[in-house]
Design a protein around this motif. Sequence first.
Motif, PDB file in Angstrom:
ATOM      1  N   PRO A 231      -0.071  -4.653   0.448  1.00  0.00           N
ATOM      2  CA  PRO A 231       1.095  -3.718  -0.194  1.00  0.00           C
ATOM      3  C   PRO A 231       2.232  -4.868  -0.402  1.00  0.00           C
ATOM      4  N   PRO A 232       2.918  -4.630  -1.685  1.00  0.00           N
ATOM      5  CA  PRO A 232       4.126  -5.531  -1.776  1.00  0.00           C
ATOM      6  C   PRO A 232       5.096  -5.234  -0.956  1.00  0.00           C
ATOM      7  N   ALA A 233       5.700  -6.465  -0.231  1.00  0.00           N
ATOM      8  CA  ALA A 233       6.990  -6.241   0.547  1.00  0.00           C
ATOM      9  C   ALA A 233       7.967  -5.315  -0.305  1.00  0.00           C
TER      10      ALA A 233
ATOM     11  N   SER B 280       1.699  -6.278   8.762  1.00  0.00           N
ATOM     12  CA  SER B 280       1.686  -5.261   7.543  1.00  0.00           C
ATOM     13  C   SER B 280       2.891  -4.411   7.828  1.00  0.00           C
ATOM     14  N   VAL B 281       3.082  -3.910   8.877  1.00  0.00           N
ATOM     15  CA  VAL B 281       4.002  -2.753   9.222  1.00  0.00           C
ATOM     16  C   VAL B 281       5.544  -3.628   8.865  1.00  0.00           C
ATOM     17  N   ARG B 282       5.702  -4.815   9.389  1.00  0.00           N
ATOM     18  CA  ARG B 282       6.994  -5.243   9.095  1.00  0.00           C
ATOM     19  C   ARG B 282       7.040  -5.555   7.731  1.00  0.00           C
ATOM     20  N   GLY B 283       6.179  -5.848   6.749  1.00  0.00           N
ATOM     21  CA  GLY B 283       6.323  -5.768   5.277  1.00  0.00           C
ATOM     22  C   GLY B 283       6.652  -4.458   4.540  1.00  0.00           C
ATOM     23  N   THR B 284       5.922  -3.352   4.996  1.00  0.00           N
ATOM     24  CA  THR B 284       5.822  -2.295   4.641  1.00  0.00           C
ATOM     25  C   THR B 284       6.979  -1.452   4.654  1.00  0.00           C
ATOM     26  N   PHE B 285       7.518  -1.403   6.072  1.00  0.00           N
ATOM     27  CA  PHE B 285       8.610  -0.542   6.326  1.00  0.00           C
ATOM     28  C   PHE B 285       9.979  -1.285   6.610  1.00  0.00           C
ATOM     29  N   GLY B 286       9.754  -2.573   6.599  1.00  0.00           N
ATOM     30  CA  GLY B 286      11.200  -3.509   6.677  1.00  0.00           C
ATOM     31  C   GLY B 286      11.654  -3.563   8.101  1.00  0.00           C
ATOM     32  N   PHE B 287      10.626  -3.271   9.145  1.00  0.00           N
ATOM     33  CA  PHE B 287      10.951  -3.516  10.503  1.00  0.00           C
ATOM     34  C   PHE B 287      10.858  -5.055  10.853  1.00  0.00           C
ATOM     35  N   ASN B 288      11.718  -5.302  11.973  1.00  0.00           N
ATOM     36  CA  ASN B 288      11.604  -6.671  12.485  1.00  0.00           C
ATOM     37  C   ASN B 288      11.177  -6.646  14.014  1.00  0.00           C
TER      38      ASN B 288
ATOM     39  N   SER C 178      12.951  -6.479  16.521  1.00  0.00           N
ATOM     40  CA  SER C 178      13.749  -5.685  17.360  1.00  0.00           C
ATOM     41  C   SER C 178      13.156  -4.166  17.478  1.00  0.00           C
ATOM     42  N   ASN C 179      12.417  -3.708  16.467  1.00  0.00           N
ATOM     43  CA  ASN C 179      12.092  -2.357  16.258  1.00  0.00           C
ATOM     44  C   ASN C 179      11.288  -2.381  17.704  1.00  0.00           C
ATOM     45  N   ASN C 180      11.141  -1.066  18.213  1.00  0.00           N
ATOM     46  CA  ASN C 180      10.264  -0.694  19.407  1.00  0.00           C
ATOM     47  C   ASN C 180       8.813  -0.440  19.105  1.00  0.00           C
ATOM     48  N   VAL C 181       7.941  -0.702  20.132  1.00  0.00           N
ATOM     49  CA  VAL C 181       6.473  -0.726  19.838  1.00  0.00           C
ATOM     50  C   VAL C 181       5.951   0.552  19.124  1.00  0.00           C
ATOM     51  N   GLY C 182       6.841   1.651  19.893  1.00  0.00           N
ATOM     52  CA  GLY C 182       6.468   3.183  19.225  1.00  0.00           C
ATOM     53  C   GLY C 182       6.713   3.438  17.878  1.00  0.00           C
ATOM     54  N   GLU C 183       7.697   2.574  17.376  1.00  0.00           N
ATOM     55  CA  GLU C 183       7.884   2.818  15.768  1.00  0.00           C
ATOM     56  C   GLU C 183       6.738   1.959  15.042  1.00  0.00           C
ATOM     57  N   PHE C 184       6.247   0.864  15.441  1.00  0.00           N
ATOM     58  CA  PHE C 184       5.258   0.137  14.975  1.00  0.00           C
ATOM     59  C   PHE C 184       3.885   1.012  15.071  1.00  0.00           C
ATOM     60  N   HIS C 185       3.498   1.744  15.921  1.00  0.00           N
ATOM     61  CA  HIS C 185       2.593   2.417  16.222  1.00  0.00           C
ATOM     62  C   HIS C 185       2.722   3.963  15.418  1.00  0.00           C
ATOM     63  N   PHE C 186       3.906   4.418  15.366  1.00  0.00           N
ATOM     64  CA  PHE C 186       3.926   5.583  14.603  1.00  0.00           C
ATOM     65  C   PHE C 186       3.208   5.660  13.337  1.00  0.00           C
ATOM     66  N   CYS C 187       3.119   4.568  12.589  1.00  0.00           N
ATOM     67  CA  CYS C 187       2.389   4.880  11.369  1.00  0.00           C
ATOM     68  C   CYS C 187       1.074   5.198  11.416  1.00  0.00           C
ATOM     69  N   ALA C 188       0.456   4.909  12.405  1.00  0.00           N
ATOM     70  CA  ALA C 188      -0.998   5.364  12.483  1.00  0.00           C
ATOM     71  C   ALA C 188      -0.942   6.725  12.946  1.00  0.00           C
ATOM     72  N   THR C 189       0.177   7.513  13.420  1.00  0.00           N
ATOM     73  CA  THR C 189      -0.134   8.818  13.787  1.00  0.00           C
ATOM     74  C   THR C 189      -0.038   9.576  12.439  1.00  0.00           C
ATOM     75  N   GLN C 190       1.212   9.101  11.608  1.00  0.00           N
ATOM     76  CA  GLN C 190       1.610   9.799  10.097  1.00  0.00           C
ATOM     77  C   GLN C 190       0.204   9.828   9.272  1.00  0.00           C
ATOM     78  N   SER C 191      -0.626   8.769   9.485  1.00  0.00           N
ATOM     79  CA  SER C 191      -1.779   8.544   8.916  1.00  0.00           C
ATOM     80  C   SER C 191      -2.944   9.323   9.105  1.00  0.00           C
TER      81      SER C 191
ATOM     82  N   GLU D 125      -5.266   2.219   2.162  1.00  0.00           N
ATOM     83  CA  GLU D 125      -5.659   0.675   2.348  1.00  0.00           C
ATOM     84  C   GLU D 125      -6.978   0.666   3.213  1.00  0.00           C
ATOM     85  N   HIS D 126      -7.054   1.280   4.214  1.00  0.00           N
ATOM     86  CA  HIS D 126      -7.915   1.384   5.227  1.00  0.00           C
ATOM     87  C   HIS D 126      -8.913   2.668   5.119  1.00  0.00           C
ATOM     88  N   ALA D 127      -8.694   3.593   4.640  1.00  0.00           N
ATOM     89  CA  ALA D 127      -9.350   4.820   4.794  1.00  0.00           C
ATOM     90  C   ALA D 127     -10.911   4.640   4.560  1.00  0.00           C
ATOM     91  N   GLU D 128     -11.220   4.274   3.429  1.00  0.00           N
ATOM     92  CA  GLU D 128     -12.451   3.952   2.762  1.00  0.00           C
ATOM     93  C   GLU D 128     -13.438   3.082   3.836  1.00  0.00           C
TER      94      GLU D 128
END
Length: 435
Positions: free
Chosen positions: A8-10, A211-219, A221-234, A275-278
């Motif tokens: 995905p484009p940054a 990919s999380v960095r690029g897609t969400f603008g995280f760096n 300093s974001n906590n690991v919970g924030e990184f992991h959460f994208c799997a939850t919403q999906s 991107e990953h579903a299939e």
Amino acid sequence: MADEPGQPPALTTLSLADQAPSSQAVEQIITPFDVSGGVDESGKLLPVDYDKLVREFGAHRISKELLERFERVTGHRPHRFMRRGIVFSHRELNLILDRYEKGQPFYLYTGRGPSSDSMHVGHTIPFEFTKWLQDVFQCPLVIMLTDDEKFMHSQKIEIDDAKRYAKANAMDIIAVGFDMKKTFIFSDFDFIGGAFYENMCRMAKRITINSVRGTFGFNDSNNVGEFHFCATQSASAFATSFPHIFGTDKKKVASIPCLIPCAIDQDPYFRQCREHAEKMKFKKPALIHSIFLPALQGPGSKMSASVDTSAIFMSDAASRIKNKINKYAFSGGQDTAELQRQHGGNTKADVPFQYLTFFLEDDDELERIRVAYEKGEMLTGEIKQRCIAELQEYVKGFQERRAQVTVEILDEYMSQRPLEWTGNPNPIKVDKEKK
Ligand code: TRP
């Protein structure tokens, strides 16, 4: 699909320091955590450029042809949000229409991050639209309350706060009018486990930090919970996450896709999910995006629950709505009645007019107002008046329904139970082989 490159484009996240020193220009930033329009060279806030967003995200504008097909297939005139470009972009809505046409199952999925007790009119827009879609499609709906997301993302919110907000928000969401038989509302803290958690882990395993960095603008300093959460919403985008609704025949259930109505800022989550579903042997979720309801202060911002004067809250009294619009609503009109009569107002910038495009059902009346206001036949006070009346009526209807929502009703919507739905009553026949 050509709409999705491998990566995905940054998002564009130029800071002031990246710009020419003499210029104050800043690019717009739209992520699930930050929505701000750009700033021009002179420092003026610009409205969100939705065409640019659609291009950057790789989604598609909803075309006239798609709207016509929607009407043909469902037998319903498109909702005013669709007619007016408020619900404006999509990913694979056509495939959902194919399925509806053939009577094949799919479900709706939407959600809310409960970050405060009170919801405002901007929050109810995607829910209003989702309710309408549910009535049109007669299909099941899951509503995810991401109390975990809000806990991890905010310094101030504790787990008990987030859970309390989730319940209060769920009662507001119920007041939008969802059919209980077809609707399951859940809090992440209460529901996640079992099949849902398995899907979360399947997804988490595929998502790289990069990919999380690029897609969400995280760096870093974001906590690991924030990184992991994208799997939850999906994980809510997969029917096998809800065995109490769709059953336990995993192979069959894995082929049921969902349609996700959401504001465009949530797209990054689902771009990643698609991107990953299939590869996970699931169907990709389809999406249908809405624009933001502008804050009272004008385009380029969205209503914020933490800034009382930016928003009309669903709990605001009629008099408060009137005061807020009169006092804070950004006007595209001229400074004096005389100048307004001479030059007319700018409906593109005028917040009362913008709100009327969201809430006034009658297309002809809206067009009459637009013409009269632009010609200067209608004054700023008059358009504010019309806007106040419409919002007061909308909020009053909501408050009447909200007063009927009890804790027992809430518990029922949030209980794990089978749902009942009929889908398309008159599907076209398809031969079994192809189905
Ligand atoms: N993250 C969203 C928010 O903060 C909540 C959410 C979860 C959502 N799943 C969704 C919104 C699906 C729209 C569609 O509001």
